[in-house]
Design a protein around this motif. Structure first.
Motif: not given
Length: 175
Positions: A129-152
């Motif tokens: 369960a901890a693996f699945r919850y962490m994987k879900n968070r990391i997948s969401t994070f990795a999909a973010l357009p980090i370079r396109k978002l301002d810091s806020v």
């Protein structure tokens, strides 16, 4: 020219379970975009065997990890972190070192699977369960357009990720 890779540090008190899971998950799922690390405020000195078994079960790197102090990442010459995520409530409440580069931080607390008592099957289920919850968070994070978002906006998204299913507490504070 290839984009610069982001350095990500996952923190937990013991650096034996959740932060190790996160390090391995991001190393594979964020390959080419992220370099992942983990550490603890009071490392146990060993990685929990069920963390390694869980990683192996799901086909993730499960060798070469070590439980280490977070001080290793706050000294001159250490990799400069872009992101620092606490994955346990204890570490989130502790005074963290001053990180070179002033990384973005967030709390992504998940219940400690190593604290679960019961049968081997119940303990393995807690790690899965901890693996699945962490994987879900990391997948969401990795999909973010980090370079396109301002810091806020990025900071807001990082905090939202910490509130996804499986959160251990609604703690609003960050590391």
């Amino acid at each position: 020219m290839a984009d610069r890779m982001f350095n990500v540090l996952f923190l937990c008190t013991g650096n034996s379970a959740r932060s190790i899971l996160a390090e391995s998950i991001l190393a594979r799922d964020g390959q080419g975009r992220f370099r992942s690390f983990s550490a603890g405020s009071h490392p146990k000195g060993i990685v929990h065997p069920l963390a390694l078994k869980t990683l192996e079960h799901f086909g993730y790197q499960h060798e070469g990890f070590r439980s280490k102090p977070w001080d290793e990442f706050a000294v001159p010459g250490a990799p400069v972190m872009d992101f620092v995520f606490t994955v346990c409530d204890n570490a989130a409440g502790e005074a963290c070192p001053v990180w070179p580069g002033q990384p973005m931080t967030a709390h992504w607390g998940i219940e400690d699977p190593a604290a679960v008592e019961g049968s081997e099957l119940e303990r393995e289920a807690a790690f899965a369960a901890a693996f699945r919850y962490m994987k879900n968070r990391i997948s969401t994070f990795a999909a973010l357009p980090i370079r396109k978002l301002d810091s806020v906006a990025l900071g807001s998204r990082l905090k939202e990720i910490g509130q996804l299913e499986g959160t251990s507490s609604p703690r609003p504070n960050v590391a």
